[in-house]
Design a protein around this motif. Structure first.
Motif, PDB file in Angstrom:
ATOM      1  N   GLU A 152      34.716  43.498  36.404  1.00 53.05           N
ATOM      2  CA  GLU A 152      36.118  43.113  36.533  1.00 53.05           C
ATOM      3  C   GLU A 152      36.272  41.878  37.408  1.00 53.05           C
ATOM      4  O   GLU A 152      37.044  40.963  37.089  1.00 53.05           O
ATOM      5  N   GLN A 153      35.522  41.810  38.518  1.00 46.62           N
ATOM      6  CA  GLN A 153      35.578  40.653  39.401  1.00 46.62           C
ATOM      7  C   GLN A 153      35.079  39.409  38.679  1.00 46.62           C
ATOM      8  O   GLN A 153      35.681  38.338  38.773  1.00 46.62           O
ATOM      9  N   ARG A 154      33.973  39.536  37.962  1.00 48.06           N
ATOM     10  CA  ARG A 154      33.388  38.386  37.270  1.00 48.06           C
ATOM     11  C   ARG A 154      34.342  37.818  36.230  1.00 48.06           C
ATOM     12  O   ARG A 154      34.549  36.600  36.168  1.00 48.06           O
ATOM     13  N   ILE A 155      34.935  38.703  35.439  1.00 49.11           N
ATOM     14  CA  ILE A 155      35.832  38.240  34.383  1.00 49.11           C
ATOM     15  C   ILE A 155      37.070  37.560  34.976  1.00 49.11           C
ATOM     16  O   ILE A 155      37.488  36.500  34.509  1.00 49.11           O
ATOM     17  N   ILE A 185      39.874  38.914  42.346  1.00 51.89           N
ATOM     18  CA  ILE A 185      39.513  37.524  42.628  1.00 51.89           C
ATOM     19  C   ILE A 185      39.141  37.347  44.100  1.00 51.89           C
ATOM     20  O   ILE A 185      38.132  36.698  44.422  1.00 51.89           O
ATOM     21  N   GLN A 186      39.919  37.940  44.991  1.00 52.00           N
ATOM     22  CA  GLN A 186      39.617  37.828  46.422  1.00 52.00           C
ATOM     23  C   GLN A 186      38.289  38.500  46.760  1.00 52.00           C
ATOM     24  O   GLN A 186      37.444  37.932  47.468  1.00 52.00           O
ATOM     25  N   ASN A 187      38.095  39.711  46.247  1.00 53.64           N
ATOM     26  CA  ASN A 187      36.844  40.424  46.497  1.00 53.64           C
ATOM     27  C   ASN A 187      35.667  39.714  45.830  1.00 53.64           C
ATOM     28  O   ASN A 187      34.554  39.675  46.388  1.00 53.64           O
ATOM     29  N   GLY A 188      35.912  39.159  44.641  1.00 49.12           N
ATOM     30  CA  GLY A 188      34.859  38.427  43.951  1.00 49.12           C
ATOM     31  C   GLY A 188      34.419  37.208  44.735  1.00 49.12           C
ATOM     32  O   GLY A 188      33.216  36.937  44.868  1.00 49.12           O
ATOM     33  N   LYS A 189      35.387  36.463  45.288  1.00 52.62           N
ATOM     34  CA  LYS A 189      35.058  35.288  46.102  1.00 52.62           C
ATOM     35  C   LYS A 189      34.253  35.686  47.334  1.00 52.62           C
ATOM     36  O   LYS A 189      33.272  35.029  47.700  1.00 52.62           O
ATOM     37  N   ARG A 190      34.669  36.784  47.962  1.00 50.76           N
ATOM     38  CA  ARG A 190      33.946  37.246  49.144  1.00 50.76           C
ATOM     39  C   ARG A 190      32.528  37.674  48.798  1.00 50.76           C
ATOM     40  O   ARG A 190      31.572  37.321  49.507  1.00 50.76           O
ATOM     41  N   ASN A 191      32.371  38.383  47.690  1.00 48.09           N
ATOM     42  CA  ASN A 191      31.045  38.841  47.283  1.00 48.09           C
ATOM     43  C   ASN A 191      30.147  37.684  46.851  1.00 48.09           C
ATOM     44  O   ASN A 191      28.931  37.730  47.051  1.00 48.09           O
ATOM     45  N   LEU A 192      30.743  36.657  46.244  1.00 49.90           N
ATOM     46  CA  LEU A 192      29.975  35.470  45.898  1.00 49.90           C
ATOM     47  C   LEU A 192      29.407  34.816  47.151  1.00 49.90           C
ATOM     48  O   LEU A 192      28.227  34.436  47.197  1.00 49.90           O
TER      49      LEU A 192
END
Length: 201
Positions: A152-155, A185-192
């Motif tokens: 979900e984060q990636r998409i 999106i926020q969690n995805g950026k943090r995980n990236l």
């Protein structure tokens, strides 16, 4: 006859009769059938649905029709292996990213062939070469990091940054709450950031 049209003709002739009972399945149902029983009709049906879109995307990036055609065939030729490795929730968005990545790989290889490494070393100042190499490494690492995000984060990240869609457009397309999109999106950026920092040499 062009390869793209030959492939289309092959699909139509080979599966004209047998694929009718599978054509009503959704993308995810087809993928699940393939994972469970190596279903023969999965890849050709996905090609029927998205071959023209993949070709169009390849033309946009590669400019030359022949290169776009070859890359499209490569993508669908290797699609079964990628399907087996990934947990796919939104096939169309996932396929777009696969297509984009293949186009970028092709362009990089083409650039390497056209400009030998010794010419780069002669033409560029040392600082410029180091900065360019660092940018390339960061880009490669970022592409790797994105693949390690939750689906979900990636998409959401890809739709927001690569396809320039708004939070609301992503919410509508994926049929998920607006707050879920923002959170992904926020969690995805943090995980990236975490992944890239943990893989720094």
């Amino acid at each position: 006859m062009e390869l793209f049209h030959l492939m289309h003709l092959y699909v139509m002739m080979l599966f004209q009769r047998g694929h009718k009972r599978y054509s009503s399945l959704t993308d995810l149902e087809l993928i699940q059938r393939y994972k469970e029983e190596a279903n023969l009709f999965t890849i050709p049906l996905l090609y029927e649905r998205y071959g023209h879109l993949v070709l169009g995307t390849c033309i946009k990036y590669l400019k030359k029709y022949e290169d776009a055609e070859d890359t499209t065939m490569k993508i669908f030729g290797e699609l079964n292996l990628k399907i087996e490795k990934h947990a796919i929730q939104h096939f169309k968005s996932w396929l777009y990213q696969v297509t984009k990545n293949e186009c970028l790989i092709h362009l990089r290889k083409q650039k390497t062939v056209q400009t030998p490494i010794h010419e780069n070393l002669l033409q560029a100042e040392p600082l410029e070469s180091e900065e360019q190499l660092e940018r390339e490494l960061k880009l490669t690492k970022l592409e790797q990091a994105i693949q390690h995000l939750k689906e979900e984060q990636r998409i959401c990240i890809e739709l927001f940054y690569l396809q320039d869609k708004s939070y609301q457009e992503i919410s509508d397309e994926l049929d998920i709450p607006l707050n879920t999109v923002k959170s992904a999106i926020q969690n995805g950026k943090r995980n990236l950031k975490i992944w890239m920092e943990s893989h720094e040499e």
